[in-house]
Design a protein around this motif. Structure first.
Motif, short mmCIF file in Angstrom:
data_model
loop_
_atom_site.label_atom_id
_atom_site.label_comp_id
_atom_site.label_asym_id
_atom_site.label_seq_id
_atom_site.Cartn_x
_atom_site.Cartn_y
_atom_site.Cartn_z
N ILE A 1 0.86 -1.19 0.00
CA ILE A 1 0.00 0.00 0.00
C ILE A 1 0.89 1.23 0.00
CG2 ILE A 1 -1.76 1.31 1.25
CD1 ILE A 1 -2.82 -1.35 2.32
N LYS A 2 0.80 1.99 -1.07
CA LYS A 2 1.65 3.16 -1.26
C LYS A 2 1.02 4.40 -0.64
CE LYS A 2 4.41 0.68 -3.75
NZ LYS A 2 5.41 -0.03 -3.06
N LYS A 3 1.82 5.44 -0.48
CA LYS A 3 1.38 6.67 0.17
C LYS A 3 0.19 7.32 -0.53
CE LYS A 3 3.18 10.93 2.08
NZ LYS A 3 3.25 10.75 3.51
N THR B 1 -7.85 6.37 0.49
CA THR B 1 -7.91 6.52 1.95
C THR B 1 -8.20 5.21 2.66
OG1 THR B 1 -8.69 8.77 1.62
CG2 THR B 1 -8.98 7.84 3.81
N GLN C 1 -5.12 3.17 3.02
CA GLN C 1 -4.21 3.74 3.99
C GLN C 1 -4.67 3.45 5.42
OE1 GLN C 1 -3.05 7.82 3.23
NE2 GLN C 1 -3.35 7.52 1.04
N GLN D 1 -3.64 -0.03 6.18
CA GLN D 1 -2.20 -0.06 6.45
C GLN D 1 -1.90 0.43 7.87
OE1 GLN D 1 0.36 2.77 4.43
NE2 GLN D 1 1.77 1.09 3.96
N LEU D 2 -2.56 1.50 8.28
CA LEU D 2 -2.35 2.01 9.64
C LEU D 2 -2.85 1.03 10.70
CD1 LEU D 2 -3.17 5.75 9.06
CD2 LEU D 2 -1.00 4.82 9.87
N LYS E 1 -2.45 8.89 13.71
CA LYS E 1 -2.59 8.99 12.25
C LYS E 1 -3.92 8.37 11.80
CE LYS E 1 -1.18 9.89 8.09
NZ LYS E 1 -1.33 11.22 7.56
N MET F 1 -7.09 10.03 9.79
CA MET F 1 -7.73 9.45 8.61
C MET F 1 -9.23 9.32 8.82
SD MET F 1 -5.21 8.98 6.53
CE MET F 1 -5.66 7.78 5.31
#
Length: 127
Positions: A61-63, A67, A70, A73-74, A93, A97
């Motif tokens: 998972i890229k930057k 959303t 992400q 990923q978090l 973080k 989000m």
């Protein structure tokens, strides 16, 4: 009226806990676009998290990913954090989000996308 939802089997496998089957099935689904592709990826990465494949989630998972990806990923980062400070950073973080999600960053027709809204509920209830 639209055709059948190509993600029905993925959703079913996820809720049944058949994560290996989900990842195999996801590879056989044809080309998807937009929110349907994002939803497919969300189920795949959620399955990886459930299987403990956190490194795969972190790397793939890229930057600039949508959303919801992400957030996944978090969540994975939070679950694998070794210190309270790392958990706190991931949680901060993730909370940022969630605020973005609830303020319509990732929406369809001014409503949070189903997977995104569902994942927010899941993440906030586990923490």
């Amino acid at each position: 009226m639209s055709g059948p939802n190509p993600l029905v089997s993925l959703r079913s496998y996820f809720y049944l806990g058949l994560y290996d089957q989900l990842t195999k099935e996801a590879k056989t689904i044809g080309t998807l676009t937009g929110s349907t592709e994002t939803e497919r990826l969300a189920y795949v990465y959620r399955a990886y998290v459930a299987m403990g494949k956190h490194r795969k989630v972190a790397v793939e998972i890229k930057k600039g990913a949508p959303t919801v990806l992400q957030v996944i990923q978090l969540h994975s980062t939070y679950r694998t954090a070794k210190t309270d400070e790392s958990r706190s950073m991931a949680l901060d973080k993730l909370n940022e989000m969630v605020i973005h999600i609830t303020t319509s960053i990732n929406t369809i027709d001014n409503k949070p996308t189903p997977v995104c809204a569902q994942y927010v509920r899941l993440c906030t209830s586990e923490m």
